[in-house]
Design a protein around this motif. Sequence first.
Motif, PDB file in Angstrom:
ATOM      1  N   THR A 193     -16.290  26.372  64.416  1.00 36.04           N
ATOM      2  CA  THR A 193     -17.232  26.530  63.826  1.00 36.04           C
ATOM      3  C   THR A 193     -18.217  26.876  63.850  1.00 36.04           C
ATOM      4  O   THR A 193     -18.695  25.659  64.470  1.00 36.04           O
ATOM      5  CB  THR A 193     -17.360  25.143  62.132  1.00 36.04           C
ATOM      6  OG1 THR A 193     -18.250  25.694  61.264  1.00 36.04           O
ATOM      7  CG2 THR A 193     -17.162  23.804  62.940  1.00 36.04           C
ATOM      8  N   ILE A 194     -18.775  27.897  63.956  1.00 36.55           N
ATOM      9  CA  ILE A 194     -20.340  28.515  64.642  1.00 36.55           C
ATOM     10  C   ILE A 194     -20.878  29.004  63.633  1.00 36.55           C
ATOM     11  O   ILE A 194     -20.442  28.816  62.051  1.00 36.55           O
ATOM     12  CB  ILE A 194     -20.509  28.960  66.053  1.00 36.55           C
ATOM     13  CG1 ILE A 194     -19.111  28.932  66.607  1.00 36.55           C
ATOM     14  CG2 ILE A 194     -21.473  28.893  66.512  1.00 36.55           C
ATOM     15  CD1 ILE A 194     -18.750  29.102  67.634  1.00 36.55           C
ATOM     16  N   SER A 195     -20.989  30.337  63.511  1.00 37.74           N
ATOM     17  CA  SER A 195     -21.838  31.011  62.646  1.00 37.74           C
ATOM     18  C   SER A 195     -21.399  31.797  61.675  1.00 37.74           C
ATOM     19  O   SER A 195     -21.424  31.498  60.080  1.00 37.74           O
ATOM     20  CB  SER A 195     -22.778  32.054  63.604  1.00 37.74           C
ATOM     21  OG  SER A 195     -23.094  31.844  64.706  1.00 37.74           O
ATOM     22  N   MET A 196     -20.115  32.150  61.929  1.00 42.99           N
ATOM     23  CA  MET A 196     -19.626  32.848  61.186  1.00 42.99           C
ATOM     24  C   MET A 196     -18.430  32.250  59.965  1.00 42.99           C
ATOM     25  O   MET A 196     -18.517  31.900  59.131  1.00 42.99           O
ATOM     26  CB  MET A 196     -18.110  33.943  61.622  1.00 42.99           C
ATOM     27  CG  MET A 196     -18.370  35.061  62.703  1.00 42.99           C
ATOM     28  SD  MET A 196     -16.945  35.760  63.456  1.00 42.99           S
ATOM     29  CE  MET A 196     -17.617  36.325  65.215  1.00 42.99           C
ATOM     30  N   LYS A 197     -18.015  31.268  60.482  1.00 45.90           N
ATOM     31  CA  LYS A 197     -17.662  30.058  59.716  1.00 45.90           C
ATOM     32  C   LYS A 197     -18.417  29.591  59.060  1.00 45.90           C
ATOM     33  O   LYS A 197     -17.981  28.814  57.870  1.00 45.90           O
ATOM     34  CB  LYS A 197     -16.860  28.519  60.901  1.00 45.90           C
ATOM     35  CG  LYS A 197     -15.899  27.771  60.308  1.00 45.90           C
ATOM     36  CD  LYS A 197     -14.940  28.497  59.692  1.00 45.90           C
ATOM     37  CE  LYS A 197     -14.135  26.494  59.034  1.00 45.90           C
ATOM     38  NZ  LYS A 197     -14.946  26.376  57.567  1.00 45.90           N
ATOM     39  N   ASN A 198     -19.692  29.547  58.996  1.00 44.42           N
ATOM     40  CA  ASN A 198     -20.841  28.982  58.391  1.00 44.42           C
ATOM     41  C   ASN A 198     -21.050  29.707  57.379  1.00 44.42           C
ATOM     42  O   ASN A 198     -21.489  29.492  56.518  1.00 44.42           O
ATOM     43  CB  ASN A 198     -22.074  28.842  59.257  1.00 44.42           C
ATOM     44  CG  ASN A 198     -23.285  27.960  58.156  1.00 44.42           C
ATOM     45  OD1 ASN A 198     -23.320  27.060  57.518  1.00 44.42           O
ATOM     46  ND2 ASN A 198     -24.473  28.004  58.576  1.00 44.42           N
ATOM     47  N   TYR A 199     -20.772  31.186  57.164  1.00 40.35           N
ATOM     48  CA  TYR A 199     -20.602  31.504  55.755  1.00 40.35           C
ATOM     49  C   TYR A 199     -19.571  31.276  54.999  1.00 40.35           C
ATOM     50  O   TYR A 199     -19.454  31.883  53.630  1.00 40.35           O
ATOM     51  CB  TYR A 199     -19.782  33.381  56.482  1.00 40.35           C
ATOM     52  CG  TYR A 199     -20.632  34.243  56.830  1.00 40.35           C
ATOM     53  CD1 TYR A 199     -21.196  34.616  57.707  1.00 40.35           C
ATOM     54  CD2 TYR A 199     -20.885  35.569  55.624  1.00 40.35           C
ATOM     55  CE1 TYR A 199     -22.132  36.134  58.181  1.00 40.35           C
ATOM     56  CE2 TYR A 199     -21.811  36.190  56.070  1.00 40.35           C
ATOM     57  CZ  TYR A 199     -22.162  36.485  57.151  1.00 40.35           C
ATOM     58  OH  TYR A 199     -23.032  37.779  58.023  1.00 40.35           O
ATOM     59  N   MET A 200     -18.709  30.399  55.559  1.00 42.41           N
ATOM     60  CA  MET A 200     -17.712  29.890  53.664  1.00 42.41           C
ATOM     61  C   MET A 200     -18.782  28.989  53.252  1.00 42.41           C
ATOM     62  O   MET A 200     -18.594  28.610  51.878  1.00 42.41           O
ATOM     63  CB  MET A 200     -16.848  29.173  54.059  1.00 42.41           C
ATOM     64  CG  MET A 200     -15.365  30.201  55.107  1.00 42.41           C
ATOM     65  SD  MET A 200     -14.135  29.067  56.439  1.00 42.41           S
ATOM     66  CE  MET A 200     -13.449  28.349  54.092  1.00 42.41           C
ATOM     67  N   GLY A 201     -19.368  28.928  53.991  1.00 41.08           N
ATOM     68  CA  GLY A 201     -20.258  27.303  53.153  1.00 41.08           C
ATOM     69  C   GLY A 201     -21.604  28.240  51.968  1.00 41.08           C
ATOM     70  O   GLY A 201     -21.985  27.893  51.076  1.00 41.08           O
ATOM     71  N   ILE A 202     -21.372  30.407  51.724  1.00 43.29           N
ATOM     72  CA  ILE A 202     -22.314  30.805  51.190  1.00 43.29           C
ATOM     73  C   ILE A 202     -21.160  31.362  49.372  1.00 43.29           C
ATOM     74  O   ILE A 202     -21.716  31.622  48.790  1.00 43.29           O
ATOM     75  CB  ILE A 202     -22.579  31.940  51.404  1.00 43.29           C
ATOM     76  CG1 ILE A 202     -21.625  32.790  52.525  1.00 43.29           C
ATOM     77  CG2 ILE A 202     -23.754  31.637  52.932  1.00 43.29           C
ATOM     78  CD1 ILE A 202     -22.506  34.171  52.567  1.00 43.29           C
ATOM     79  N   VAL A 203     -20.036  30.673  50.197  1.00 45.84           N
ATOM     80  CA  VAL A 203     -18.914  30.936  48.863  1.00 45.84           C
ATOM     81  C   VAL A 203     -18.126  30.063  48.196  1.00 45.84           C
ATOM     82  O   VAL A 203     -18.471  28.717  48.448  1.00 45.84           O
ATOM     83  CB  VAL A 203     -17.639  32.494  49.675  1.00 45.84           C
ATOM     84  CG1 VAL A 203     -18.034  33.339  50.141  1.00 45.84           C
ATOM     85  CG2 VAL A 203     -17.077  31.348  50.734  1.00 45.84           C
TER      86      VAL A 203
END
Lengths: 312, 516
Positions: A193-203
């Motif tokens: 989990t890096i930058s892209m996976k961190n997007y899952m915290g905005i959804v």
Amino acid sequence: MDRRNFLKAIALSGATLTTIKDAEAMSILTQSFQTTQAAKYDLVAVMGGEPEVMFRKAITEMGGMKNFINKGDKVCVKPNIGWDQPPEMGADTNPKLVAEIIKQCFDAGAREVVVFDHPCDEWRRCYTNSGIEAAAKAAGAKVVPAHQESYYKEVSVPKGKNLKSAKIHEAIVDSDKWINVPCLKNHGGAQLTISMKNYMGIVWDRRYFHANDLQQCIADICTYEKRPVLNVVDAYRIMKTNGPRGKSPSDVVLAKGLFISQDIVAVDTAAANFFNQVREMPIEKVKHIANAQALGLGTMNLDSLKIKRIKI
Amino acid sequence: MLKKIRVIVSLVLVSLITLYFLDFRGFLPQRFSFPAEIQFIPAVLALNVGIIVALVMLTLIFGRIYCSSVCPMGIYQDVVAWLSKKFTKKKRYTYSKAKTVLRWSVLAAVGITFLFGFTFLLGLLDPYGAYGRMVTHLFRPAYLAGNNVLEAIFTSFGNYTFYKVAIYGLGVFSTIIALVTLLGIGLLAWRNGRTYCNTLCPVGTVLGFLSRFSFFKIQLEDDKCNSCGLCTMKCKASCLDAKNKKVDYSRCVTCFNCIESCNRDAIKYAPVLPRRKRIVDPMPAYSYDKPSKSVDSSKRRFLSATVLTAIAAGNLIAQETAGKLLPKKELKRQTPIAPPGAIDFDHLREKCISCHLCVSKCPSHVIKPAFLEYGLGGMMQPLLYFDHGFCNYDCTICGDVCPTGALKPLTVEEKRQTQMGQVHFILENCIVYYDETSCGACSEHCPTQAVSMVPYKGALTIPHIEPSICVGCGGCESICPAIPYKAIFVEGLETQNRIEIKEEKAEEIEIEDFGF
């Protein structure tokens, strides 16, 4: 308020406005001066320092925060606050790094900085025990909740393959700029989990991702039109095993790394290569990185980029 | 004067206990749990000798102060009675005869069923437990809604002092019980004051018995009293017989309203010296605080077996029909999951009076009252469910707040080693198996890695379970995205286990370069 006080107040606010204007003019001068002087890189990698020190070095090489944040911007800083773990576990973004980024945003003239994440564990415990809420508030940011669906707004993701729309937190949707501040760690499902996976915290609905090819949905959400102006990967402590939550301190390695770029694919590739030294993790296994490159979100070919490497 | 003190003390205590139930943000520190801990039945169940002795002494010296100022249900009735006076101008109480047979029959029924391990009746009638359910199921939704209104206003101005909270229904049965309690006791209080306390309340009967021997008593002075009856009209316990200048001390809740009402200053609250030399046994002849109790476990087993078989049979039938229609398996919990620190189902069933403080306080919204999952005797007792979240690994709030010791207080270390249930995995429901795409949501949430991801096809990893180190928190079950049926779930345990967590050695890893 009597007349005298009223007049006084008017006089005072007038005076303040004038000074603010002056300050603005001055800073515009310094900004242009800075940008022209600093060399511009596609990606900056730093090693061997404290989180806030590494970030200062990196952002200077990128030409300063003023390259990314304008005066009066409403900025959203999105760290990883997914778990009820102390900073020593590296399960969440380092609070010192978050605080430093917020400070720099304000120095660059940000009007407001908002911090949030949609945690997996009970959200109050995550915000408190990660140390991020306290650090962010001390730096002057607003820390907002994200545990209820009503905080999210439906947006369409037309370029996504499996994911065509998602509910994204209003702090991102309503912001002028946002900065993605993940931490680098192992992940049972997505491998890393890096930058892209961190997007899952905005959804809001993450189950949809898991149920519809996680690795594709992660890449898909990154096509959302409002991209982060910066991705800052915190690799100060790396959770190498049992991620993303972590079991014990033996899962954690003090790696003291930091990566920063506007290219989300490049920064995740760089961070994955860094992780590979701690524990074998071929980049092909982290499928969402290649999926994102296929969607035109950036490049995995680091040789084609101007990279600055700094060891402290 | 005495009445004023009584009113102030009781309002302070009832406000504290109510706020303690409602306070979901932890504003009130842990020490504000004391109004719940000094309640009679919780103290008896927790075997809190200090508090039991203190309450008995208090009653033997001053009478039923507990009923007038400590018990939240008593104060609730006073508030209702006070309101009724505002609506009916000429409200007057009359003296009535004691319902001695009814009181003692109810107490006997409560005591006997309790000794047989059927705590339900005690929990139903205990005034603290009943008040707790009123707060949890009726006042709390209103409080949360109020919070959400304030949140909407403040947040629209960019102020994040308040945050939204979800309001969930917590089970129809308990809500109906709470509503019936509120309306039933409320109606009795509206009409006749403290009827509940002197008929149904088991604590009222016990303390009423004790207060007959109390040192300080309300007394009518023969020479001053002209039997005008003003005091009788004010007596909300209907225990003051002005005609015969007598007080039924077993029903007097020492509210002091009579003293205030008397124009001739003929009522005093003063020590009574026994007229005749009498041997008084200071301990009650009957008390349900007996340390040794024989439990008819065969009867209990029969009851729970009946219920379980009924549930299982229903499930089997459901499974069979479902199996024909759908390729995926639906597996439902056969055994409920008790909250951490419940030790075992018997312990919970014996000690829990279903005040629902744990239900109110759980920050993850994973505790709700049971219906028939624990059997008839365990109705309304707390169990875990994972519709809105899962039990946070390091959280110990439910055990910390439980006033009866039904849920033992655990340290964070003990909590981490407490196994409430065990994980079960259904391969054919798993997304990695039938879609051949990555998931790992279950393992992601697993604090002990009882669910870990192991290599599967190509770069895929698939869940692997190790039930022996599962704590039963439900993280995996709650997050599993498989539809319509989850691929992973937790089965409860009759007796909670202690799990061993292996210490892992940290490897020394030096990183020299960037790696690219």
